[in-house]
Structure formats: structure tokens, C-alpha cells
Write an enzyme that holds these catalytic residues in place. Sequence first.
Site, mmCIF file in Angstrom:
data_model
loop_
_atom_site.group_PDB
_atom_site.id
_atom_site.type_symbol
_atom_site.label_atom_id
_atom_site.label_comp_id
_atom_site.label_asym_id
_atom_site.label_seq_id
_atom_site.Cartn_x
_atom_site.Cartn_y
_atom_site.Cartn_z
ATOM 1 N N LYS A 83 14.009 -6.957 -0.996
ATOM 2 C CA LYS A 83 13.699 -7.009 -2.440
ATOM 3 C C LYS A 83 14.343 -5.837 -3.172
ATOM 4 O O LYS A 83 14.987 -6.011 -4.209
ATOM 5 C CB LYS A 83 12.169 -6.953 -2.686
ATOM 6 C CG LYS A 83 11.390 -8.063 -2.043
ATOM 7 C CD LYS A 83 9.902 -7.956 -2.357
ATOM 8 C CE LYS A 83 9.235 -6.706 -1.812
ATOM 9 N NZ LYS A 83 9.220 -6.632 -0.330
ATOM 10 N N ARG A 85 0.982 -8.884 -6.438
ATOM 11 C CA ARG A 85 0.903 -8.920 -4.981
ATOM 12 C C ARG A 85 -0.337 -9.638 -4.460
ATOM 13 O O ARG A 85 -0.539 -9.713 -3.259
ATOM 14 C CB ARG A 85 0.882 -7.483 -4.484
ATOM 15 C CG ARG A 85 1.905 -7.215 -3.426
ATOM 16 C CD ARG A 85 1.890 -5.729 -3.164
ATOM 17 N NE ARG A 85 2.620 -5.416 -2.005
ATOM 18 C CZ ARG A 85 3.827 -4.838 -2.010
ATOM 19 N NH1 ARG A 85 4.429 -4.562 -3.134
ATOM 20 N NH2 ARG A 85 4.407 -4.552 -0.881
ATOM 21 N N ARG A 92 10.416 6.166 5.782
ATOM 22 C CA ARG A 92 9.169 6.125 5.021
ATOM 23 C C ARG A 92 7.989 6.207 5.976
ATOM 24 O O ARG A 92 8.022 5.637 7.058
ATOM 25 C CB ARG A 92 9.090 4.805 4.219
ATOM 26 C CG ARG A 92 9.654 4.919 2.829
ATOM 27 C CD ARG A 92 9.816 3.617 2.110
ATOM 28 N NE ARG A 92 8.710 2.677 2.163
ATOM 29 C CZ ARG A 92 8.720 1.486 1.559
ATOM 30 N NH1 ARG A 92 9.781 1.125 0.836
ATOM 31 N NH2 ARG A 92 7.713 0.660 1.640
ATOM 32 N N ARG A 112 1.108 -4.428 7.080
ATOM 33 C CA ARG A 112 1.666 -4.814 5.771
ATOM 34 C C ARG A 112 2.068 -6.293 5.783
ATOM 35 O O ARG A 112 1.860 -7.007 4.803
ATOM 36 C CB ARG A 112 2.886 -3.936 5.441
ATOM 37 C CG ARG A 112 2.491 -2.530 5.039
ATOM 38 C CD ARG A 112 3.643 -1.552 5.128
ATOM 39 N NE ARG A 112 4.794 -1.910 4.309
ATOM 40 C CZ ARG A 112 6.007 -1.398 4.470
ATOM 41 N NH1 ARG A 112 6.240 -0.507 5.430
ATOM 42 N NH2 ARG A 112 6.994 -1.760 3.684
#
Length: 232
Positions: free
Chosen positions: A29, A104, A176, A187
Site C-alpha cells: 500500500k 480499518r 520497524r 496484524r
Amino acid sequence: MPNRTSTAASSSKFATMRIVIMGPPGVGKGTESERLIDMFGISHISTGAIFRDMFETDDPIGAIAKSYINRGELVPDDITNKIVRQRLSKQDPNQGFLFDGYPRNINQAEAFDVMLDDLNLTLDAVINISAPDELTIDRIAGRRVCSSCGAVYHVLHKKPNNEGVCDVCGAPLIQREDDMKETVRRRLKIYNDLTAPVIDHYKDKPFLHIIDGSGTMEDTHQAVMDALGVAP
Ligand code: AP5
């Protein structure tokens, strides 16, 4: 950087486009968003990037967001929706925007509808990029991000000119904190349970486009261009 506005502002009809990009973690994305904002000159509004920028500030929301993000969980809706509303209210109505990572869940999608209505805005495109879980897990394992400007690289698919150093600003590249394998699996589960159903929220809209993101970055980009009707 991820919430910047391109300086290469386009004067085409695409410069006012209002786009949402959805998809699982690591599908690409952010990578595709960067290309679109550079092409069209629209604003990039990434809720993940907004939260990560807050990590370094005194804003107490940053610490709260960090605790959720590093566990691979969604930041609570009241916080997220408030931040999006504030950001949208500052948006130049004559300039397009691209939301990356919002909405989301269904609650956020409904809140977003109200915000857009309040501002008399409509969406031009919702693009959902999909790919199998194992592929996105591999992509995340190879992702490196700039510790300063947030530019995104990959150890195989998008190498910097000098290993470990950002091409844009020269700062070191890092992984990250939420890219640990177990966190990524959480996730993905949250994506499948809570975010994938948001596609249904838009299923009757003519502007919903489902894109296969399992090919190369160029394949994904071409599919997005086709969906948006950008001439080759
Ligand atoms: P966010 O920052 O939005 O992360 P995400 O959705 O998990 O997506 P990623 O940034 O991991 O991946 P991406 O799809 O952008 O992939 P990328 O282009 O980097 O959110 C992070 C966290 O913030 C959330 O978990 C949550 O806690 C919180 N949050 C954010 N928004 C929220 C909201 N609305 N509500 C509540 N909480 C929220 O690509 C990945 C890698 O693959 C890169 O290295 C790239 O170079 C490479 N790559 C990309 N495309 C390809 C390709 N086609 N082939 C090969 N490699 C590729």
C-alpha cells in the site's frame, strides 16, 4: 515523509482525486501510494505514519499508539477517528488525497462516511490490494525503512544505492518494531477479522477496485493505473 504532499503537483483531473488504498500489512500500500502522490500531486494520509511520527513527540497519544502498534493491535477507534477528522479538516478542498490504512474496521468506515458527508466530499476510488499471507510476511521480513524520513526499501526488491543508507536523506535504515514475525501474524489476523470486512462496506460502490498485489511492484502499479483509468 509519508504524510507529505508532493511538490510535483499535477494539474490533471487526477490532482483532485480522493482515493482510499486498503490491503493487508506488507502488500505494498505504502509503496504504491508513494507513486500515486508523486504522479497526481495529492496528499498522502497514512494513519500508521501519523502515529509513528507521534512516537518521537511529547504528545501522549504517541505513547498510547506505540503500545498498541508494537503489539500488532489497532489503535482505539476514538483516537484514530479524531486524528483523521482533524487531518481532513485541514485538507485543501481543491486538492485530492489518498488514505492509506484508514478506514480499518466497520466502525471507522462508518465514521469516515460521516466526516466526508460533513465536508461535502465524495470518494473517487477505493482500491483493495490483495496477496496471500505468506507473500506479505516475506515482504515485511525484507522491508527496511529510513529512521528519519520513513522512505521504504526492500533487501531484494527495492535496494538503496548504498546498503543500509537512505537514498533520500542519508539516514540509517532500520526495521520497524512491529515487523517482528509474531507481531506480523497478529496484524494479519486483525486484518482478516476486522479490516477485510470493510471491503463489503464499499461493495455496491462503482469505485471499488480489487487489485491482485502478488506480482511485481510494476504489476501492481499498472493494475492500479488501469483501475483509475490513467492512460498509458
Ligand atoms: P500501517 O503503517 O498502516 O501498516 P500496515 O497496514 O500494516 O501496512 P504496512 O506498512 O506494513 O505495509 P504496506 O502495505 O504499506 O507495504 P509496503 O509498501 O511497505 O499501520 C501500522 C500500525 O498502525 C497498525 O498495525 C495499527 O496498529 C496502527 N494503525 C494504522 N492505521 C490504523 C487505523 N486506521 N486504526 C487503528 N490502528 C491503525 O511494502 C512492504 C515491503 O514489500 C516493502 O519493503 C516494499 O519495498 C516491498 N514491496 C512492496 N510491493 C512489492 C511487490 N509487489 N513485490 C515485492 N516487494 C514489494
